[in-house]
Every structure is written in structure tokens, then in C-alpha cells.
Design a protein around this motif. Structure first.
Motif, PDB file in Angstrom:
ATOM      1  N   SER A  82      49.385  40.310  46.637  1.00  0.00           N
ATOM      2  CA  SER A  82      50.736  40.633  46.097  1.00  0.00           C
ATOM      3  C   SER A  82      51.983  39.731  46.702  1.00  0.00           C
ATOM      4  O   SER A  82      52.906  39.524  45.934  1.00  0.00           O
ATOM      5  CB  SER A  82      51.035  42.118  46.609  1.00  0.00           C
ATOM      6  N   TRP A  89      56.716  34.964  41.435  1.00  0.00           N
ATOM      7  CA  TRP A  89      57.843  35.673  40.708  1.00  0.00           C
ATOM      8  C   TRP A  89      59.315  34.993  41.047  1.00  0.00           C
ATOM      9  O   TRP A  89      60.274  35.391  40.359  1.00  0.00           O
ATOM     10  CB  TRP A  89      57.677  37.180  41.069  1.00  0.00           C
ATOM     11  N   HIS A  99      54.006  37.569  36.207  1.00  0.00           N
ATOM     12  CA  HIS A  99      53.740  38.926  35.534  1.00  0.00           C
ATOM     13  C   HIS A  99      52.557  38.982  35.002  1.00  0.00           C
ATOM     14  O   HIS A  99      51.932  40.166  35.070  1.00  0.00           O
ATOM     15  CB  HIS A  99      54.808  38.799  34.294  1.00  0.00           C
ATOM     16  N   ARG A 100      51.796  37.694  34.490  1.00  0.00           N
ATOM     17  CA  ARG A 100      50.393  37.899  34.140  1.00  0.00           C
ATOM     18  C   ARG A 100      49.355  38.375  35.264  1.00  0.00           C
ATOM     19  O   ARG A 100      48.522  39.145  35.039  1.00  0.00           O
ATOM     20  CB  ARG A 100      50.118  36.518  33.651  1.00  0.00           C
ATOM     21  N   ALA A 102      50.121  40.014  38.015  1.00  0.00           N
ATOM     22  CA  ALA A 102      50.380  41.306  38.564  1.00  0.00           C
ATOM     23  C   ALA A 102      49.794  42.316  37.390  1.00  0.00           C
ATOM     24  O   ALA A 102      49.545  43.567  37.885  1.00  0.00           O
ATOM     25  CB  ALA A 102      51.959  41.665  38.436  1.00  0.00           C
ATOM     26  N   THR A 103      48.991  42.098  36.413  1.00  0.00           N
ATOM     27  CA  THR A 103      48.491  42.959  35.387  1.00  0.00           C
ATOM     28  C   THR A 103      46.960  43.204  35.982  1.00  0.00           C
ATOM     29  O   THR A 103      46.508  42.404  36.728  1.00  0.00           O
ATOM     30  CB  THR A 103      48.318  42.382  34.192  1.00  0.00           C
ATOM     31  N   PRO A 104      46.484  44.177  35.598  1.00  0.00           N
ATOM     32  CA  PRO A 104      45.076  44.656  35.903  1.00  0.00           C
ATOM     33  C   PRO A 104      44.044  43.351  35.509  1.00  0.00           C
ATOM     34  O   PRO A 104      43.085  43.135  36.214  1.00  0.00           O
ATOM     35  CB  PRO A 104      44.630  46.070  35.304  1.00  0.00           C
ATOM     36  N   ALA A 105      44.440  42.751  34.632  1.00  0.00           N
ATOM     37  CA  ALA A 105      43.450  41.714  34.130  1.00  0.00           C
ATOM     38  C   ALA A 105      43.892  40.420  34.950  1.00  0.00           C
ATOM     39  O   ALA A 105      42.983  39.536  35.046  1.00  0.00           O
ATOM     40  CB  ALA A 105      43.701  41.050  32.411  1.00  0.00           C
ATOM     41  N   GLY A 106      44.963  40.078  35.458  1.00  0.00           N
ATOM     42  CA  GLY A 106      45.176  39.038  36.125  1.00  0.00           C
ATOM     43  C   GLY A 106      45.086  39.322  37.831  1.00  0.00           C
ATOM     44  O   GLY A 106      44.834  38.195  38.409  1.00  0.00           O
ATOM     45  N   ARG A 107      45.027  40.437  38.077  1.00  0.00           N
ATOM     46  CA  ARG A 107      44.803  40.536  39.667  1.00  0.00           C
ATOM     47  C   ARG A 107      43.587  39.766  40.058  1.00  0.00           C
ATOM     48  O   ARG A 107      43.492  39.254  41.415  1.00  0.00           O
ATOM     49  CB  ARG A 107      44.614  42.135  40.051  1.00  0.00           C
TER      50      ARG A 107
END
Length: 145
Positions: A82, A89, A99-100, A102-107
Motif C-alpha cells: 500500500s 499515486w 490505480h491499476r 490498487a485493484t484486486p488484479a494488480g495487488r
């Protein structure tokens, strides 16, 4: 976090990045961050230093040497993946990527980057308390100890 008009959270206006000043990778990333165009100003302060302790007296400063920690001007605390995401960010060129991530796919990618950085740090940063006969903690630049 303080609320603004309508009960909405107030925006972050400044971030403090606590970095390990003994770590070559951390110093490199500090220089890189300072060269980027910042949408949100970043203050880079050595982790566990006198300055960090003065600014954030309630923070676990030993923990800030173990993982990147970013503190928002409204008291938000970001750690690990984070923290990396919020640093990106804050940068004009990297906000869309943040932003990408921070998504479930990007984490998972953000977490992998943090784990890779931690492994590199473990191989390159000087050890703490080894061979000094005291068995104490690290001496942090600017900590007076």
C-alpha cells in the motif's frame, strides 16, 4: 480521518515517506521519487531518525526500518504494498499505474515488487547489531545513536 463538507474525507495534501537510509535501493528510490513530478508533495525522511520520531511520536519506528511506511498529512498510515502504491499515486506520470496496482488484479504485482525489494535489501543493506559487540539495533543516519 477528519471529515470535510458533507461528511466526505478530506483529501491527502502531503505524504511523508519513511525510507531506510542505510539501504542502497532505498536511497536510489528516494532520489528517483525526488526527480518525479509530484501531484501530492512527498517528504522523504530517514526511518527511525530523530526527525521521524519528532514528526510521528506514536509510530512504531523499529517497524519502519522493516518495511516502507508512508504517513499522510491526515494521519493515514500505509505500509508495504500500500505504501508503494500511494507513492506512485502521488506522482503525475505514475498515478494511472497506481490505480491499476490498487485493484484486486494488480495487488499481487505490487506485493511481488515489495517482496523483491525486501529480498534485495536483505542482501545489500548492512546488518544491524552484528559484530559491534553490543547486539543493539541499527544506527540510523540522523538518529544521534
Amino acid at each position: 480521518m477528519p471529515d470535510g463538507p458533507g461528511g466526505r474525507p478530506l483529501p491527502v495534501e502531503r505524504l511523508t515517506v519513511l525510507y531506510d537510509a542505510r539501504c542502497p535501493l532505498c536511497r536510489h528510490l528516494r532520489r528517483w521519487l525526488m526527480k518525479q513530478r509530484q501531484l501530492v508533495p512527498l517528504d522523504l525522511v530517514p526511518a527511525a531518525s530523530e526527525e521521524a520520531r519528532r514528526r510521528f511520536p506514536g509510530l512504531d519506528h523499529a517497524g519502519t526500518l522493516d518495511e516502507i511506511t508512508v504517513v499522510g498529512d491526515r494521519g493515514q498510515i500505509y505500509r508495504s504494498a500500500s505504501a508503494w502504491i500511494v507513492c506512485l499515486w502521488a506522482l503525475a506520470e505514475h498515478r494511472p499505474g497506481a490505480h491499476r496496482l490498487a485493484t484486486p488484479a494488480g495487488r499481487p504485482f505490487a506485493r511481488a515488487a515489495v517482496l523483491a525489494a525486501a529480498k534485495y535489501r536483505s542482501l545489500t543493506a548492512p546488518p544491524c547489531g552484528d559484530g559491534d559487540g553490543e547486539g543493539g539495533g541499527c544506527t540510523v543516519p540522523g538518529s544521534g545513536g
